[in-house]
Scaffold this motif. Structure first.
Motif, short mmCIF file in Angstrom:
data_model
loop_
_atom_site.label_atom_id
_atom_site.label_comp_id
_atom_site.label_asym_id
_atom_site.label_seq_id
_atom_site.Cartn_x
_atom_site.Cartn_y
_atom_site.Cartn_z
N VAL A 246 9.72 10.26 9.88
CA VAL A 246 8.41 10.01 9.76
C VAL A 246 7.83 8.52 10.22
CG1 VAL A 246 9.20 8.99 7.43
CG2 VAL A 246 6.64 9.58 7.63
N ASP A 247 8.58 7.44 10.10
CA ASP A 247 8.13 6.19 10.29
C ASP A 247 8.12 5.77 11.96
OD1 ASP A 247 10.76 6.28 9.74
OD2 ASP A 247 11.26 4.16 9.66
N HIS A 248 8.60 6.91 12.67
CA HIS A 248 8.69 6.54 14.17
C HIS A 248 7.75 7.42 14.98
CE1 HIS A 248 12.08 3.82 13.59
NE2 HIS A 248 12.18 4.38 12.59
N VAL A 249 7.11 8.53 14.09
CA VAL A 249 6.55 9.53 14.96
C VAL A 249 5.06 10.12 14.66
CG1 VAL A 249 8.57 10.92 15.50
CG2 VAL A 249 7.68 11.48 13.55
N SER B 100 8.55 19.79 17.74
CA SER B 100 7.42 20.62 17.70
C SER B 100 6.96 21.25 16.40
CB SER B 100 8.10 21.69 18.68
OG SER B 100 9.18 22.55 18.03
N THR B 101 7.75 20.85 15.33
CA THR B 101 7.03 21.51 13.95
C THR B 101 6.84 20.24 13.18
OG1 THR B 101 9.56 21.72 13.00
CG2 THR B 101 8.53 23.61 14.23
N MET B 102 7.62 19.07 13.32
CA MET B 102 7.37 18.06 12.20
C MET B 102 7.52 18.48 10.68
SD MET B 102 7.33 15.29 14.10
CE MET B 102 6.74 14.47 15.57
N LEU B 103 8.36 19.27 10.55
CA LEU B 103 8.61 19.55 9.05
C LEU B 103 9.26 18.56 8.21
CD1 LEU B 103 9.87 23.25 9.58
CD2 LEU B 103 7.67 22.72 9.07
N ASP B 104 8.96 18.65 7.07
CA ASP B 104 9.43 17.50 6.20
C ASP B 104 10.85 17.18 6.25
OD1 ASP B 104 6.92 16.90 5.29
OD2 ASP B 104 6.95 17.50 3.35
N THR B 105 11.37 18.64 6.46
CA THR B 105 13.08 18.47 6.43
C THR B 105 14.01 17.70 7.53
OG1 THR B 105 12.80 20.80 7.61
CG2 THR B 105 13.44 21.08 5.05
N SER B 106 12.86 17.58 8.61
CA SER B 106 13.18 16.66 9.69
C SER B 106 12.89 15.35 9.54
CB SER B 106 13.02 17.30 11.05
OG SER B 106 13.55 18.53 11.09
N LEU C 261 11.39 14.05 6.97
CA LEU C 261 11.29 13.24 5.78
C LEU C 261 10.23 12.58 5.22
CD1 LEU C 261 14.95 11.56 6.32
CD2 LEU C 261 14.29 13.98 5.62
N ALA C 262 9.02 13.37 5.61
CA ALA C 262 7.73 12.59 5.17
C ALA C 262 7.47 12.74 3.73
CB ALA C 262 6.67 13.50 6.25
N ASP C 263 8.31 13.93 2.98
CA ASP C 263 7.85 13.93 1.51
C ASP C 263 8.36 12.39 0.96
OD1 ASP C 263 10.29 14.85 2.85
OD2 ASP C 263 11.14 15.68 1.00
N PHE C 264 9.30 11.95 1.60
CA PHE C 264 9.72 10.45 1.02
C PHE C 264 8.74 9.48 0.96
CE2 PHE C 264 13.82 12.22 1.83
CZ PHE C 264 14.85 11.48 1.08
N PHE C 265 7.80 9.57 1.99
CA PHE C 265 6.65 8.66 2.01
C PHE C 265 5.31 9.13 1.30
CE2 PHE C 265 2.53 7.58 4.24
CZ PHE C 265 2.52 6.06 4.13
N ARG C 266 5.47 10.45 0.97
CA ARG C 266 4.05 11.04 0.27
C ARG C 266 4.43 10.74 -1.32
NH1 ARG C 266 4.88 16.10 2.21
NH2 ARG C 266 4.12 15.66 4.29
N ASP D 133 -0.90 12.51 -0.84
CA ASP D 133 -0.50 14.18 -1.05
C ASP D 133 -1.06 14.76 0.11
OD1 ASP D 133 -2.88 13.26 -2.39
OD2 ASP D 133 -3.20 15.38 -2.53
N ARG D 134 -2.24 14.01 0.98
CA ARG D 134 -2.68 14.90 2.11
C ARG D 134 -1.97 14.00 3.47
NH1 ARG D 134 -9.04 14.13 1.33
NH2 ARG D 134 -8.79 14.58 3.67
N TYR D 135 -1.00 13.40 3.13
CA TYR D 135 -0.41 12.95 4.70
C TYR D 135 0.42 14.01 5.28
CZ TYR D 135 2.74 10.08 7.65
OH TYR D 135 3.33 9.78 8.81
N ARG D 136 0.26 14.04 6.57
CA ARG D 136 0.97 15.12 7.28
C ARG D 136 1.13 14.45 8.66
NH1 ARG D 136 0.52 16.95 3.33
NH2 ARG D 136 0.18 19.12 2.59
N ILE D 137 2.24 14.89 9.51
CA ILE D 137 2.39 14.51 10.75
C ILE D 137 2.09 15.77 11.79
CG2 ILE D 137 4.07 13.70 12.39
CD1 ILE D 137 5.77 12.51 10.01
#
Ligand SMILES: [Zn+2]
Ligand SMILES: [Zn+2]
Length: 241
Positions: free
Chosen positions: A75-78, A98-104, A106-111, A128-132
């Motif tokens: 999350v902190d790089h893309v 290509s999907t930027m899912l939280d599982t890869s 780890l954006a949920d840590f930031f949220r 809570d609206r944060y998305r990549i």
């Protein structure tokens, strides 16, 4: 002052290298992004949180080629990777980009981070609206691939461990390494989902042997070769597989 100019901070180094970071982002997620002004193209390495436009901040001139390389998919790089057209990253993480899912990412840590930012990036900001935004690679990189800016050339090093597709870019002529989160001057992270400690140890052994004069990491200040070797040796001494 544009909205971008009170969000990013920069430091210049020789060789047309600029280190960029987001001072209002929580220290754990405050990564380094790099811009290298080459003769024939600009190189951008890593893309921060995407809370404000990195492309607008860089002021890329119309028609100027820009090569965007993500060292890994966290999350902190893309965050602003999608703003660039020529997007390169390692094949092991191609589907993740290509999907930027939280599982890869780890954006949920930031949220979930209660103090993720010390200043809201815009008036509508809520964590809570944060998305990549998805950012499919335009080409995949493998170990040994070359990135040529005309007056300098980088060799791709596959440095897995922190993540499966972590890469570094090595300018052998000038002894400059961009190392992403494989190594930086700080506490290295090998316990996130997707980390592999035994791969990380092999990467550290490889890094100890690299002939560089300066290493620009994914976090913190640049390192001399000696400092980089100390960080790697400390990891090897303390880590267990
Ligand atoms: Zn990372
Ligand atoms: Zn990072």
């Amino acid at each position: 002052m544009s909205p971008q100019h009170d969000w990013f901070e920069t430091e210049q180094y020789s060789g047309g290298i600029t280190r960029i970071w987001e001072p209002h982002v929580h220290s754990f997620f405050r990564a380094n992004l790099y811009h290298v002004a080459g003769r024939d193209a600009d190189l951008v390495i890593d893309f921060g949180m995407g809370l404000r436009s990195l492309r607008q901040f860089l002021g890329v001139k119309h028609g100027r080629p820009v090569i965007a390389v993500a060292t890994h998919v966290h999350v902190d790089h893309v965050g602003s990777f999608h703003e660039f057209d020529c997007r390169l990253g390692h094949s092991a993480e191609a589907s993740a980009f290509s999907t930027m899912l939280d599982t890869s990412t780890l954006a949920d840590f930031f949220r979930k981070q209660p103090d993720g930012v010390s200043q809201a990036p815009d008036t509508k900001w809520t964590p809570d609206r944060y998305r990549i935004m998805p950012a499919p690679l335009s080409d995949v990189l493998e170990e040994g691939a070359q990135i040529d800016l005309g007056d300098r050339r980088y060799r791709v090093l596959h440095l897995p461990g922190h993540s499966s597709g972590s890469i570094g870019l090595l300018d052998e002529m000038n002894g400059v390494l961009f190392s992403g989160d494989a190594i930086y001057d700080g506490t290295l992270v090998d316990d996130l989902p997707g980390c592999d400690k035994s791969e990380y140890r092999k990467t550290m052994e490889r890094i100890c042997d690299l002939d560089v004069s300066i290493a620009f990491g994914g976090h913190g200040a640049p390192m001399s070769r000696k400092r980089m070797q100390t960080v790697a040796a400390n990891y090897l001494a303390k880590s267990t597989t």
